[in-house]
Design an enzyme around this catalytic site. Structure first.
Site, PDB file in Angstrom:
ATOM      1  N   THR A  27      -9.978   8.865   2.226  1.00 47.77           N
ATOM      2  CA  THR A  27      -9.545   8.887   0.597  1.00 47.77           C
ATOM      3  C   THR A  27      -8.021   9.129   0.657  1.00 47.77           C
ATOM      4  OG1 THR A  27     -11.661   9.218  -0.204  1.00 47.77           O
ATOM      5  CG2 THR A  27      -9.614  10.297  -1.390  1.00 47.77           C
ATOM      6  N   HIS A  33     -17.378  14.192   1.857  1.00 47.45           N
ATOM      7  CA  HIS A  33     -18.858  13.788   1.663  1.00 47.45           C
ATOM      8  C   HIS A  33     -19.142  13.690  -0.009  1.00 47.45           C
ATOM      9  CE1 HIS A  33     -23.230  12.758   3.010  1.00 47.45           C
ATOM     10  NE2 HIS A  33     -22.903  12.077   2.063  1.00 47.45           N
TER      11      HIS A  33
HETATM   12  N1  ASP Z   1     -15.012  11.413  -1.213  1.00 46.58           N
HETATM   13  C1  ASP Z   1     -14.974   9.998  -1.136  1.00 46.58           C
HETATM   14  C2  ASP Z   1     -16.298   9.400  -1.362  1.00 46.58           C
HETATM   15  O1  ASP Z   1     -17.200  10.184  -1.354  1.00 46.58           O
HETATM   16  C3  ASP Z   1     -14.845   9.676   0.416  1.00 46.58           C
HETATM   17  C4  ASP Z   1     -13.986  10.420   1.371  1.00 46.58           C
HETATM   18  O2  ASP Z   1     -13.047  11.131   0.722  1.00 46.58           O
HETATM   19  O3  ASP Z   1     -13.970  10.408   2.611  1.00 46.58           O
HETATM   20  O4  ASP Z   1     -16.293   8.483  -2.135  1.00 46.58           O
END
Ligand code: ASP
Length: 347
Positions: free
Chosen positions: A204, A257
């Site tokens: 992200t 997550h």
């Molecule tokens: N937080 C993002 C999601 O859950 C993924 C990530 O940041 O790695 O979509």
């Protein structure tokens, strides 16, 4: 006489000197946590990533340095990361289970808690621009799916076909993820995405900023998690979970997550602790990432900035791509625990 004139001149100079001459500026960004381990990052790739982080940092910081707003700086920073195939956002977005891409983004201003977000968009080239348009030009906070794509189109934003987001590297990640799920569950019908180790699926981008007027802002953009299904939305477009900003406490952008970050209201919780418990943003972020989330079994990290320009970037995964320039002008570009570059810069 002469001295009283010069006193007057100095006094009037002081009175017309911009308020912001004393006000620090700061910017921090992340390019995701979770997918990284020292073994799978070649020196050449690492260099590429550091260069991209630096480019994004400079894009936002330049704006702040010229008196631009925190919101503009966050958007400019994220745009650079969205246009790079190296990060899971915009061009480098991961694949969903059905081999398409659905993207999420959000933006929040710490001045008056204005916010905008889009979830599950498939055709907006830069989802962070769509989040900005929702904030500035709609009465809403969160638009989703094809409605959000249509809104973006009507706002004059650039739309692309979903295949614009295709990259070989992410396709291979999807195939590896599916393989792992099948090995674990023996059947695609019972495929249990939740059992997939985190390194198979995340990333992200995000940024937080403090401008010369003392305003904070935060933004986050993502392709979500590899092999996601059924219109799954993570924390990134959820104000309070993946993104939060309030001038009275701090600005936060998260990666990790998403299901846990939503349930633990991570970004807002960090700022609430600053406001109600009078702890520093660094202490608060560290408590939430390295205690609350670790106890919950969740991987991830955040970047945080407070109204004084203090920056923190705690994470509980192996690494987190990150870069920052704090209120004292200290610059960091780092992936693992130790900063790889740490130089004072002159403004
Ligand atoms: N937080 C993002 C999601 O859950 C993924 C990530 O940041 O790695 O979509």
């Amino acid at each position: 006489m002469k001295s009283s004139i010069s006193v007057c001149v100095i006094a009037s100079l002081l009175s017309i000197a911009p308020v912001w001459a004393e006000q620090p500026i700061a910017l921090a960004l992340h390019g995701g946590a979770g997918t990284i381990s020292p073994e799978n990052l070649t020196p050449a790739k690492q260099q590429q990533i550091e260069a991209a982080l630096d480019e994004a940092l400079q894009a936002g910081y330049r704006l702040l340095n010229h008196g631009g707003s925190a919101v503009d700086a966050v958007e400019a920073t994220i745009l650079v990361l969205e246009d790079s195939p190296l990060f899971n956002a915009g061009k480098g977005a991961v694949y969903s289970w059905d081999e398409s891409h659905q993207l999420d983004a959000s933006l929040m201003s710490g001045q008056g808690r204005q916010a905008g977000a889009v979830a599950g968009v498939q055709r907006v080239k830069n989802p962070i621009k769509a989040a900005r348009a929702v904030m500035d030009d709609s009465p809403h906070v969160l638009l989703s799916g094809s409605g959000a794509d249509t809104f973006a189109e009507r706002q004059g934003l650039e739309l692309v076909s979903n295949s614009y987001f295709d990259t070989e590297q992410r396709l291979q990640s999807l195939q590896r993820a599916k393989q792992k799920i099948i090995e674990q569950t023996k059947s695609l019908h019972q495929a249990n995405w939740d059992k997939l180790p985190l390194q198979y699926r995340s990333g992200t981008v995000g940024a937080v900023a403090l401008d010369r007027n003392g305003n904070l802002a935060a933004g986050t953009s993502t392709g979500g998690m590899t092999a996601k299904r059924f219109g799954r939305i993570g924390d990134s477009p959820i104000i309070g979970a993946g993104t939060f900003a309030d001038n009275r406490s701090c600005a936060v952008s998260a990666t990790g997550h998403g299901e846990y970050f939503i349930r633990y209201n991570v970004a807002a919780d960090i700022c609430a602790r600053v406001e109600y418990q009078q702890v520093s943003a660094a202490v608060s972020a560290n408590q939430v990432i390295n205690k609350v989330l670790v106890d919950a079994g969740a991987d991830g990290g955040v970047v945080v900035v407070d109204p004084q320009g203090n920056v923190a970037s705690p994470f509980n995964s192996k690494g987190m791509y990150r870069a920052s320039i704090d209120g004292a002008g200290r610059k960091i570009i780092a992936i693992w625990e130790e900063p790889l570059v740490n130089e004072a810069i002159r403004r």
